[in-house]
Design a protein around this motif. Structure first.
Motif, short mmCIF file in Angstrom:
data_model
loop_
_atom_site.label_atom_id
_atom_site.label_comp_id
_atom_site.label_asym_id
_atom_site.label_seq_id
_atom_site.Cartn_x
_atom_site.Cartn_y
_atom_site.Cartn_z
N GLN A 1 7.26 11.69 -26.40
CA GLN A 1 6.08 12.56 -25.53
C GLN A 1 6.27 12.03 -24.24
O GLN A 1 6.16 12.60 -23.21
N MET A 2 6.68 10.58 -23.76
CA MET A 2 6.86 10.20 -22.52
C MET A 2 8.00 10.43 -21.92
O MET A 2 8.16 10.81 -20.82
N ILE B 1 0.19 13.68 -30.42
CA ILE B 1 0.03 12.65 -29.60
C ILE B 1 -0.14 13.09 -28.06
O ILE B 1 0.51 13.95 -27.78
N LYS C 1 -2.56 9.57 -22.87
CA LYS C 1 -2.69 8.34 -23.47
C LYS C 1 -1.40 7.35 -23.55
O LYS C 1 -1.49 6.11 -23.30
N CYS C 2 -0.34 7.95 -23.75
CA CYS C 2 1.07 7.20 -23.76
C CYS C 2 1.25 6.54 -22.47
O CYS C 2 1.63 5.42 -22.52
N ILE D 1 4.08 -0.83 -25.78
CA ILE D 1 3.94 0.47 -25.89
C ILE D 1 4.48 1.08 -27.22
O ILE D 1 5.92 0.65 -27.53
N ASN E 1 6.52 5.31 -31.32
CA ASN E 1 6.00 6.82 -31.43
C ASN E 1 5.85 7.59 -30.44
O ASN E 1 5.71 8.98 -30.31
N TYR E 2 5.40 7.12 -29.08
CA TYR E 2 4.91 7.57 -27.89
C TYR E 2 6.26 7.98 -26.97
O TYR E 2 6.30 8.61 -26.13
N TRP E 3 7.13 7.33 -27.48
CA TRP E 3 8.24 7.62 -26.35
C TRP E 3 8.79 9.02 -26.19
O TRP E 3 9.11 9.34 -25.45
N PRO F 1 0.24 13.16 -24.27
CA PRO F 1 0.93 12.18 -23.44
C PRO F 1 0.03 11.42 -22.43
O PRO F 1 0.76 10.36 -21.89
#
Length: 120
Positions: free
Chosen positions: A93-94, A44, A48-49, A86, A89-91, A46
């Motif tokens: 990384q964020m 993933i 893009k997140c 959002i 699954n991005y959390w 970051p």
């Protein structure tokens, strides 16, 4: 002691987020990679997140301020609407240093933006 560790973790997160914001995509040259037996740590990206939050004016700053203050009342409805869309699954990384922050923000946004999903 817990307050100090929360403050330190928040500052580290802000510094990391600032570094991610200031990195200009496409400036770095692609280096040849050496094949490895281990897969990449995270597929993933970051940037893009965060990209959808960058599109909403002032949203990232509102999130930074809420991280620093621990209060979510200053987040505008448009920022909340974007944040709740959002993918969870991005959390990681964020917000790698505070895995609880995204859930707190999403729950807070449920009060600001009616009919937003609070649990996924």
């Amino acid at each position: 002691m817990e307050i100090k560790s929360n403050a330190i973790a928040s500052w580290i997160l802000v510094i990391g987020l600032c570094a991610a914001v200031l990195v200009t995509p496409g400036v770095a040259q692609v280096q040849p990679s050496i094949p490895s037996i281990f897969p990449p740590i995270s597929p993933i990206d970051p940037i893009k997140c965060w990209s959808s939050l960058f599109d909403v004016e002032g949203c990232v700053l509102e999130i930074y301020n809420s991280i620093l203050s621990g209060q979510f009342g200053s987040i505008e409805a448009t920022c909340c609407k974007t944040f709740v869309t959002i993918d969870v699954n991005y959390w990681p990384q964020m917000f790698p240093l505070n895995p609880f922050f995204p859930r707190l923000l999403k729950d807070s946004c449920a009060h600001i933006v009616p009919n937003s999903p609070t649990r996924k």
